[in-house]
Structure formats: C-alpha cells, structure tokens
Design a protein around this motif. Structure first.
Motif, PDB file in Angstrom:
ATOM      1  N   UNK A   8       0.669  -1.171  -0.065  1.00 29.34           N
ATOM      2  CA  UNK A   8       0.009   0.010  -0.070  1.00 29.34           C
ATOM      3  C   UNK A   8       0.698   1.343  -0.014  1.00 29.34           C
ATOM      4  N   UNK A   9       1.873   1.050   0.706  1.00 23.97           N
ATOM      5  CA  UNK A   9       2.813   2.385   0.752  1.00 23.97           C
ATOM      6  C   UNK A   9       3.496   2.509  -0.468  1.00 23.97           C
ATOM      7  N   UNK A  10       3.545   1.532  -1.377  1.00 22.06           N
ATOM      8  CA  UNK A  10       4.443   1.506  -2.677  1.00 22.06           C
ATOM      9  C   UNK A  10       3.229   2.130  -3.677  1.00 22.06           C
ATOM     10  N   UNK A  11       2.058   1.776  -3.485  1.00 25.74           N
ATOM     11  CA  UNK A  11       0.864   2.146  -4.512  1.00 25.74           C
ATOM     12  C   UNK A  11       0.712   3.725  -4.222  1.00 25.74           C
ATOM     13  N   UNK A  12       0.851   3.924  -2.983  1.00 26.39           N
ATOM     14  CA  UNK A  12       0.475   5.475  -2.587  1.00 26.39           C
ATOM     15  C   UNK A  12       1.436   6.405  -3.202  1.00 26.39           C
ATOM     16  N   UNK A  13       2.958   5.916  -3.425  1.00 27.54           N
ATOM     17  CA  UNK A  13       3.857   6.694  -3.799  1.00 27.54           C
ATOM     18  C   UNK A  13       3.702   6.773  -5.345  1.00 27.54           C
ATOM     19  N   UNK A  14       3.173   5.737  -5.953  1.00 27.36           N
ATOM     20  CA  UNK A  14       2.950   5.709  -7.161  1.00 27.36           C
ATOM     21  C   UNK A  14       1.770   6.473  -7.788  1.00 27.36           C
ATOM     22  N   UNK A  15       0.889   6.472  -6.968  1.00 26.78           N
ATOM     23  CA  UNK A  15      -0.506   7.479  -7.192  1.00 26.78           C
ATOM     24  C   UNK A  15      -0.021   8.939  -7.384  1.00 26.78           C
ATOM     25  N   UNK A  17       2.605   9.898  -8.847  1.00 29.33           N
ATOM     26  CA  UNK A  17       3.332  10.048 -10.055  1.00 29.33           C
ATOM     27  C   UNK A  17       4.811  10.108  -9.586  1.00 29.33           C
ATOM     28  N   UNK A  18       5.336   9.511  -8.493  1.00 32.66           N
ATOM     29  CA  UNK A  18       6.646   9.232  -8.035  1.00 32.66           C
ATOM     30  C   UNK A  18       6.925   7.620  -8.236  1.00 32.66           C
ATOM     31  N   UNK A  19       8.135   7.272  -8.599  1.00 34.63           N
ATOM     32  CA  UNK A  19       8.484   5.921  -8.562  1.00 34.63           C
ATOM     33  C   UNK A  19       9.717   5.371  -7.898  1.00 34.63           C
ATOM     34  N   UNK A  20      10.150   6.187  -6.909  1.00 33.12           N
ATOM     35  CA  UNK A  20      11.435   5.692  -6.191  1.00 33.12           C
ATOM     36  C   UNK A  20      11.027   5.900  -4.810  1.00 33.12           C
ATOM     37  N   UNK A  21      11.700   5.162  -3.788  1.00 32.73           N
ATOM     38  CA  UNK A  21      11.615   5.314  -2.211  1.00 32.73           C
ATOM     39  C   UNK A  21      12.944   4.935  -1.782  1.00 32.73           C
ATOM     40  N   UNK A  22      13.202   5.027  -0.747  1.00 36.33           N
ATOM     41  CA  UNK A  22      14.463   4.627   0.004  1.00 36.33           C
ATOM     42  C   UNK A  22      13.940   3.754   1.267  1.00 36.33           C
ATOM     43  N   UNK A  23      14.884   2.805   1.636  1.00 38.63           N
ATOM     44  CA  UNK A  23      14.547   2.300   2.793  1.00 38.63           C
ATOM     45  C   UNK A  23      13.996   2.865   3.948  1.00 38.63           C
ATOM     46  N   UNK A  24      14.866   4.095   4.150  1.00 40.45           N
ATOM     47  CA  UNK A  24      14.544   5.051   5.290  1.00 40.45           C
ATOM     48  C   UNK A  24      12.985   5.598   4.978  1.00 40.45           C
ATOM     49  N   UNK A  74      15.329   7.921 -17.795  1.00 39.60           N
ATOM     50  CA  UNK A  74      14.894   9.294 -17.514  1.00 39.60           C
ATOM     51  C   UNK A  74      13.799   9.458 -16.444  1.00 39.60           C
ATOM     52  N   UNK A  75      13.188   8.465 -16.092  1.00 46.49           N
ATOM     53  CA  UNK A  75      12.202   8.651 -14.912  1.00 46.49           C
ATOM     54  C   UNK A  75      12.802   8.673 -13.698  1.00 46.49           C
ATOM     55  N   UNK A  76      13.802   8.213 -13.297  1.00 45.90           N
ATOM     56  CA  UNK A  76      14.129   8.042 -11.943  1.00 45.90           C
ATOM     57  C   UNK A  76      15.743   8.493 -11.757  1.00 45.90           C
ATOM     58  N   UNK A  77      16.320   8.995 -12.413  1.00 47.19           N
ATOM     59  CA  UNK A  77      17.709   9.254 -12.428  1.00 47.19           C
ATOM     60  C   UNK A  77      17.910  10.130 -11.698  1.00 47.19           C
ATOM     61  N   UNK A  78      17.079  11.578 -11.702  1.00 53.60           N
ATOM     62  CA  UNK A  78      17.332  12.757 -10.862  1.00 53.60           C
ATOM     63  C   UNK A  78      17.001  12.224  -9.454  1.00 53.60           C
ATOM     64  N   UNK A  79      16.278  11.503  -9.242  1.00 55.76           N
ATOM     65  CA  UNK A  79      15.735  10.977  -7.834  1.00 55.76           C
ATOM     66  C   UNK A  79      16.943   9.991  -7.256  1.00 55.76           C
ATOM     67  N   UNK A  80      17.585   9.383  -8.251  1.00 51.82           N
ATOM     68  CA  UNK A  80      18.653   8.377  -7.720  1.00 51.82           C
ATOM     69  C   UNK A  80      19.944   9.297  -7.382  1.00 51.82           C
ATOM     70  N   UNK A 141      21.740  21.745 -18.552  1.00 50.03           N
ATOM     71  CA  UNK A 141      20.681  21.968 -18.669  1.00 50.03           C
ATOM     72  C   UNK A 141      19.796  21.468 -18.021  1.00 50.03           C
ATOM     73  N   UNK A 142      18.404  21.974 -17.880  1.00 51.97           N
ATOM     74  CA  UNK A 142      17.288  21.241 -17.143  1.00 51.97           C
ATOM     75  C   UNK A 142      16.239  20.706 -17.956  1.00 51.97           C
ATOM     76  N   UNK A 143      15.831  19.620 -18.409  1.00 45.54           N
ATOM     77  CA  UNK A 143      14.684  18.910 -18.936  1.00 45.54           C
ATOM     78  C   UNK A 143      13.608  18.460 -18.434  1.00 45.54           C
ATOM     79  N   UNK A 144      12.457  18.758 -18.955  1.00 45.82           N
ATOM     80  CA  UNK A 144      11.494  18.143 -18.275  1.00 45.82           C
ATOM     81  C   UNK A 144      11.135  16.789 -18.580  1.00 45.82           C
ATOM     82  N   UNK A 145      10.715  15.804 -17.815  1.00 43.88           N
ATOM     83  CA  UNK A 145      10.367  14.249 -17.957  1.00 43.88           C
ATOM     84  C   UNK A 145       8.983  14.218 -17.485  1.00 43.88           C
ATOM     85  N   UNK A 146       8.512  12.749 -17.649  1.00 47.60           N
ATOM     86  CA  UNK A 146       7.133  12.619 -17.087  1.00 47.60           C
ATOM     87  C   UNK A 146       7.137  12.612 -15.807  1.00 47.60           C
ATOM     88  N   UNK A 147       8.162  12.386 -15.145  1.00 46.94           N
ATOM     89  CA  UNK A 147       8.281  12.398 -13.553  1.00 46.94           C
ATOM     90  C   UNK A 147       8.692  13.711 -12.800  1.00 46.94           C
TER      91      UNK A 147
END
Length: 264
Positions: A8-15, A17-24, A74-80, A141-147
């Motif tokens: 449920x925690x994972x589904x809530x993050x995805x809802x 529009x985010x696709x990453x999370x940490x153990x913490x 491109x969806x997650x490299x900035x978050x990583x 330069x900064x480019x906009x992505x889906x996320x």
C-alpha cells in the motif's frame, strides 16, 4: 498515520506520480521493524513490483512495465542522484539522443557524475557512470520529464565529452555520425567558452577536426582561432593506433591515422 503494509505504501507513492523510495522512507512510514521491512521488500522484488537500484534505494515498476522489467532511466535518474547526494548530468550518447542526435537509441544510459560509482545492471537497466572532477552548473541544462526534471549536458559539453570518452561511445565513425546530427545545436561562442574550461588541448584538436569533417567550419571558427594562440602539438586522431605515415591536418595539427565514415 503509520501502517504495516509495504505494498500500500508503494501504491500510494505511485499514485503521486513518483516511482522511487528509500529504505528509510519506508521504515519511517510503516509500523514494522527493519527485519520485517527487509522481508517485505524481498517479496515485492520477487514479484517484480520493485527493483533495488542502489543499496537501500528502490524503483517502483508499474504493471505495464513489469514485462520490460524496469522504467526508462529518464524517469528516475534525478531521484537516484539526489538520494546519493551527487552532482550529475545525463551525458555522452544519452544526452545526444535527448538532444535529437540519437542515430540509434543507446543501449547504455550514460551519466556524468562528480563521484565514483559502479555501473548499475539490474534487469534491463544498464547505467554507466563517468567521473568528472570539474562538473559545473554551467555545463548542463534542465529538461522536463514525465516524472519531473533531469539535468542534461549542454550540446557543446556533449560534443566535448564524446571525444573525451571516445572508447565508450563507439569510436570515430559513431562519434562523427552523432556530431553530424548535433551540429545544428552547437553555438561557436558557447563551444569556445566550454573549451576554455580545463579541457585538454588534444581533445579540442580532435573535436575541431571531426566537426570540420562533418561540415562544421562555421561552428569551429572561434575554437580554431583560440587554439592557434595556444602551444598545441601534433597529436594523433586515434591515440590508440600507430600514426606512422598518416597525413597531418595542418589546421588542427592532427595526424589522421584512421578512416572515418558516417554511419547511414
């Protein structure tokens, strides 16, 4: 309010529009122990709901992407990179592709960073990191992505990096093909400005010769004028090949010790 359901925690993050999370992140939001969380994470990894990208950092894989095994980088490299507290930009062939100069979509996602990281090979994720000690904000330069957004090298920096890491981008024929497609995005003044920023002269000589080969004499004019004021030596176009008997480009002081062909 905390709960103990990781799915449920994972589904809530995805809802959101985010696709990453940490153990913490998960531990802070769930009423479970670290041992229980590790078990829950392993179960979701087995079901391919998540992928462990880096130690305690996870990627959520939506149902429609589970057959592929992962999301586009491109969806997650900035978050990583934010999680790793690392300055970065998407570079080399990956940057060229994002800038419309992708003759072929590169299989490897290439990222320039200011720290040393091991490559990431997970499922169909293939990320290669290239350390650059003098990585600066004015190089990207900064480019906009889906996320959200991600940082990409400026076209002039992309061109310089392609020559700097030529062994990792398919050598001369592939580089010339990409440079030909990138040419219309290159600005002579910006190229000179980028060239003056701690780039070895030999790299600039090779770049100038190859851009001229692509028909970019108007792009290289300022670079050439500046180089002629420096103490440049005769260098080989391919430093890994013998250059005996090679014709020398007097304009760039480059021994042309390889045959160049633009890929169709």
């Amino acid at each position: 309010m905390k709960n103990g359901n990781l799915y449920e925690f994972v589904q809530n993050i995805q809802s959101r529009g985010e696709y990453t999370f940490s153990f913490e992140d998960a531990l802070k939001n769930l009423s479970i122990s670290q041992i229980a969380l590790r078990s829950a994470l392993q179960r979701l990894q087995t079901k391919k709901v998540i992928v462990r990208l880096h130690e305690k950092f996870y990627l959520i894989v939506p149902v429609e992407y589970r057959k592929a095994g992962a999301l586009p980088p491109t969806w997650f490299i900035d978050a990583l990179m934010n999680h790793l507290n690392c300055d970065y930009y998407v570079g080399l062939l990956s940057a060229a592709a994002l800038q419309g100069a992708g003759h072929q979509q590169p299989q490897q996602f290439q990222v320039v960073v200011n720290k040393i990281f091991r490559p990431i090979h997970k499922n169909r994720i293939d990320i290669q990191f290239f350390k650059k000690s003098y990585l600066k904000d004015n190089q990207k330069i900064k480019l906009k992505t889906i996320t959200g957004y991600l940082w990409v090298s400026k076209p002039e920096i992309t061109a310089i990096d392609l020559i700097t890491h030529i062994k990792n981008v398919g050598y001369l024929n592939n580089v010339v093909t990409v440079l030909t497609e990138l040419l219309e995005r290159l600005d002579p003044k910006k190229l000179l400005e980028s060239a003056k920023d701690k780039v070895p002269l030999a790299i600039l000589q090779r770049l100038g010769y190859l851009l001229d080969f692509c028909g970019g004499e108007k792009v290289t004019c300022l670079l050439h004028e500046w180089l002629m004021q420096q103490k440049i030596q005769i260098i080989s176009l391919r430093p890994d090949k013998h250059a005996e008997g090679a014709i020398v480009s007097k304009k760039w002081n480059v021994r042309v010790n390889d045959i160049i062909e633009v890929d169709e």
